[in-house]
Write an enzyme that holds these catalytic residues in place. Structure first.
Site, PDB file in Angstrom:
ATOM      1  N   HIS A   9      35.441 -45.142  14.163  1.00 32.87           N
ATOM      2  CA  HIS A   9      35.977 -44.435  15.332  1.00 32.87           C
ATOM      3  C   HIS A   9      35.951 -45.315  16.586  1.00 32.87           C
ATOM      4  CE1 HIS A   9      31.994 -43.973  17.149  1.00 32.87           C
ATOM      5  NE2 HIS A   9      31.551 -43.710  15.929  1.00 32.87           N
ATOM      6  N   GLY A  10      36.710 -44.908  17.598  1.00 37.24           N
ATOM      7  CA  GLY A  10      36.724 -45.612  18.870  1.00 37.24           C
ATOM      8  C   GLY A  10      35.440 -45.403  19.664  1.00 37.24           C
ATOM      9  N   GLU A  82      28.483 -39.539   9.956  1.00 37.62           N
ATOM     10  CA  GLU A  82      27.469 -40.552  10.224  1.00 37.62           C
ATOM     11  C   GLU A  82      26.126 -40.096   9.657  1.00 37.62           C
ATOM     12  OE1 GLU A  82      26.513 -43.410  10.371  1.00 37.62           O
ATOM     13  OE2 GLU A  82      27.029 -44.149  12.387  1.00 37.62           O
TER      14      GLU A  82
END
Length: 215
Positions: A9-10, A82
């Site tokens: 992800h960013g 995560e």
């Protein structure tokens, strides 16, 4: 041969402020959104057929930007989340007590039984990430899926594919919106199964989109 693209992800607000995220969430920063648009431009010509993402907000934001560029819909898979960091989630790294830092280090160093209270072990993370990847083998022939996940989760997956312990993920630098690729091959003379074609590629990120370590 099945090709699977992997994207972290960013950058998020808590990435920038050095807070522990785990399965808690914070939104993308402006830099993170730019990173997502850049990786989207990188993969839009790759013939991606499926966008599958962790169900956490930061990955869904990233996946939506990529999916829009590719003309696809987003499917969520909670196995791509995560690592659950338990009682340390949302905490600034600098605020950890010596005992809490010991929990964290034992976990990432692979100490047997290492986990943060109310959290998840690296081995558990590795098993669910591998299950999510193996699910791609059930997609129709000719598919090219792209999975959007997280730094520790993807590092753990790549480590275990190489036959390394899950905690070897700390030796892989997977920056925000870096691009990796794994292939599933069946060959009488090459290693059958999953192989890593590339890991942590950031060639698509320009200077404003790179993190401080890269600069």
């Amino acid at each position: 041969m099945l090709q699977v693209f992997l994207v972290r992800h960013g950058e998020t607000v808590w990435n920038a402020s050095r807070q522990i995220q785990g399965q808690s969430d914070s939104p993308l920063t402006a830099v993170g959104e730019r990173q997502a648009h850049l990786v989207a431009q990188r993969v839009r010509s790759q013939g991606i057929t499926h966008i599958i993402t962790s169900d956490l907000g930061r990955t869904q934001q990233t996946a939506k930007i990529i999916a829009d560029a590719c003309g696809l819909k987003v499917v969520t898979d909670p196995r791509l989340r995560e690592l659950n960091m338990g009682v340390l989630e949302t905490r600034p790294i600098e605020s950890l007590t010596p005992e809490e830092e010991q929990w964290r280090k034992q976990m990432i160093n692979g100490t047997e039984g290492g986990r943060i209270p109310e959290g998840e072990s690296m081995a558990e993370l590795g098993r669910r990430m591998r299950a999510a990847l193996d699910s791609c083998l059930e997609l129709p022939a000719g598919s090219k899926p792209l999975l959007v996940s997280h730094g520790m989760a993807l590092g753990c997956l790549l480590s275990t594919l190489l036959g390394l312990p899950p905690h070897a993920e700390r030796r892989l630098r997977l920056r925000n919106c870096s691009l990796s690729r794994v292939d599933y091959q069946e060959s009488p003379w090459l290693a059958s199964g999953w192989v890593i074609e590339s890991a942590g590629d950031t060639a698509h990120l320009d200077m404003p989109a790179l993190d401080e370590l890269q600069r």
